[in-house]
Design a protein around this motif. Structure first.
Motif, PDB file in Angstrom:
ATOM      1  N   GLY A  37       0.752  -0.927  -0.024  1.00 14.71           N
ATOM      2  CA  GLY A  37      -0.004   0.095   0.193  1.00 14.71           C
ATOM      3  C   GLY A  37       1.034   1.188   0.151  1.00 14.71           C
ATOM      4  O   GLY A  37       1.975   1.509  -0.481  1.00 14.71           O
ATOM      5  N   LEU A  38       0.121   2.233   0.302  1.00 14.12           N
ATOM      6  CA  LEU A  38       1.028   3.815   0.424  1.00 14.12           C
ATOM      7  C   LEU A  38       2.012   3.683   1.545  1.00 14.12           C
ATOM      8  O   LEU A  38       1.765   3.240   2.549  1.00 14.12           O
TER       9      LEU A  38
ATOM     10  N   LEU B  66       2.402   6.751  -7.775  1.00 18.39           N
ATOM     11  CA  LEU B  66       1.901   5.604  -7.040  1.00 18.39           C
ATOM     12  C   LEU B  66       0.667   6.519  -5.915  1.00 18.39           C
ATOM     13  O   LEU B  66      -0.447   5.631  -5.744  1.00 18.39           O
ATOM     14  N   PHE B  67       0.861   7.580  -5.341  1.00 21.15           N
ATOM     15  CA  PHE B  67      -0.294   8.306  -4.621  1.00 21.15           C
ATOM     16  C   PHE B  67      -1.287   8.614  -5.289  1.00 21.15           C
ATOM     17  O   PHE B  67      -2.522   8.357  -4.980  1.00 21.15           O
TER      18      PHE B  67
ATOM     19  N   GLU C  44      -2.663   7.131  -8.236  1.00 19.67           N
ATOM     20  CA  GLU C  44      -3.194   5.945  -8.533  1.00 19.67           C
ATOM     21  C   GLU C  44      -3.994   5.307  -7.281  1.00 19.67           C
ATOM     22  O   GLU C  44      -5.192   5.069  -7.515  1.00 19.67           O
ATOM     23  N   ARG C  45      -3.398   5.401  -6.069  1.00 22.52           N
ATOM     24  CA  ARG C  45      -4.331   4.991  -5.056  1.00 22.52           C
ATOM     25  C   ARG C  45      -5.277   5.937  -4.722  1.00 22.52           C
ATOM     26  O   ARG C  45      -6.357   5.480  -3.960  1.00 22.52           O
TER      27      ARG C  45
ATOM     28  N   LEU D  79      -9.273   5.395  -3.258  1.00 24.95           N
ATOM     29  CA  LEU D  79      -9.490   5.550  -1.894  1.00 24.95           C
ATOM     30  C   LEU D  79     -10.941   6.374  -1.614  1.00 24.95           C
ATOM     31  O   LEU D  79     -11.145   7.264  -2.520  1.00 24.95           O
TER      32      LEU D  79
ATOM     33  N   ASP E 259      -7.134   7.524   5.128  1.00 24.35           N
ATOM     34  CA  ASP E 259      -6.055   7.318   3.866  1.00 24.35           C
ATOM     35  C   ASP E 259      -6.211   8.349   2.942  1.00 24.35           C
ATOM     36  O   ASP E 259      -5.007   8.672   2.315  1.00 24.35           O
ATOM     37  N   HIS E 260      -7.341   8.625   2.554  1.00 24.66           N
ATOM     38  CA  HIS E 260      -7.391   9.608   1.425  1.00 24.66           C
ATOM     39  C   HIS E 260      -7.014  10.765   1.712  1.00 24.66           C
ATOM     40  O   HIS E 260      -6.159  11.499   0.803  1.00 24.66           O
TER      41      HIS E 260
ATOM     42  N   ALA F 170      -3.071  10.614   1.569  1.00 21.43           N
ATOM     43  CA  ALA F 170      -2.598  10.406   0.149  1.00 21.43           C
ATOM     44  C   ALA F 170      -2.440  11.897  -0.247  1.00 21.43           C
ATOM     45  O   ALA F 170      -1.763  12.436  -0.999  1.00 21.43           O
TER      46      ALA F 170
END
Length: 291
Positions: free
Chosen positions: A21-22, A42-43, A45-46, A50, A56-57, A60
């Motif tokens: 994950g992140l 990467l961030f 994409e996640r 999210l 988590d959102h 990020a």
């Protein structure tokens, strides 16, 4: 499990993040630009998967902002010659960065930096256009102010003196009236308080303020305007009426004295004066309403 990424093990942390994950980045602002590009992908994409509003959102999104502040500072340097505080420019550019993060489409094969910089620059330009000018001027003149400042600096350095309008016009490829227009418009960029203390030639600030140099209404100016309006009306009077006015208001004789000179009674002089003044007053009022 979320990896703890330090400055020295950042690339290893990215590889770990692909699996788990992140990465947890303790100081996103310290991430080098090259590493920030890889991590941003990467961030981003996640971020698309999210749920908005979750912790988590938020992590990020905030990390993306802090990691890409170097883009904001890079764009802000283009505006350092405008005389504004760089912290304010960076703050405005950050708004553009946030908009770019929120609107970036990961499915498009575009680098985030390529996408974000126009947003950042556009937000800074909008800030200068809409908020920093003390007096609103057309956009073309706002942009010309920057060109004028650069041309003035270049010519001053080259000539060793303040450039003339003709020299500025030649360098900027403009006509002299257009340069003068830009110079006048530039005065609207900043405003000074009327209560601001003025600095003397020796650098000391005295008790004199700008308001002390602002003129007050002069009643004499109204008198001049009235006399100019009155002149053609007086010319239209008969010679006798003009002489009557001259004796009364120029030589300041009494009505009795005027009667002796003109061979009439004081009462007749009074009636003539009243009639003449009424005629002039009616003409002045008519002229004022027509204007």
């Amino acid at each position: 499990m979320i990896a703890d990424v330090s400055r020295t093990s950042l690339r290893a942390g990215v590889e770990k993040a692909v699996a788990d994950g992140l990465p947890q980045i303790s100081d996103p602002s310290s991430v080098a630009p090259a590493d920030a590009r890889a991590l941003s992908k990467l961030f981003l994409e996640r971020l698309t998967v999210l749920e908005e509003g979750t912790q988590d959102h938020q992590y990020a999104r905030n990390t993306l902002i802090e990691m890409n502040m170097s883009l904001v500072r890079f764009a802000a340097r283009r505006f350092r010659d405008r005389g504004d505080d760089m912290d304010d420019i960076v703050q405005v550019g950050t708004i553009g960065l946030i908009k770019a993060i929120d609107r970036f489409d990961i499915s498009r094969e575009v680098e985030f930096t390529t996408f974000a910089v126009p947003y950042i620059v556009g937000e800074i330009k909008r800030f200068f256009r809409d908020t920093t000018w003390a007096v609103h001027v057309p956009r073309r003149l706002q942009e010309r102010r920057v060109e004028l400042a650069r041309a003035r600096d270049e010519l001053s350095s080259r000539l060793g003196r303040a450039p003339k309008v003709a020299e500025l016009a030649a360098l900027m490829d403009l006509s002299e009236p257009e340069v003068v227009e830009a110079q006048v418009a530039s005065n609207g960029y900043t405003a000074s308080s009327l209560d601001a203390a003025l600095t003397t030639d020796d650098g000391d600030e005295g008790e004199t303020v700008l308001a002390d140099f602002i003129g007050a209404p002069d009643p004499g100016m109204e008198l001049i305007e009235d006399l100019r309006s009155l002149a053609p009306l007086v010319i239209e009077l008969s010679e006798r009426d003009r002489r009557l006015l001259h004796l009364r208001y120029v030589e300041e004789l009494t009505q009795a004295q005027i009667g002796e000179i003109m061979g009439c009674t004081q009462m007749h002089v009074s009636r003539l004066l009243s009639r003449t003044i009424a005629r002039l007053r009616a003409g002045m009022l008519q002229d004022g309403s027509a204007g």
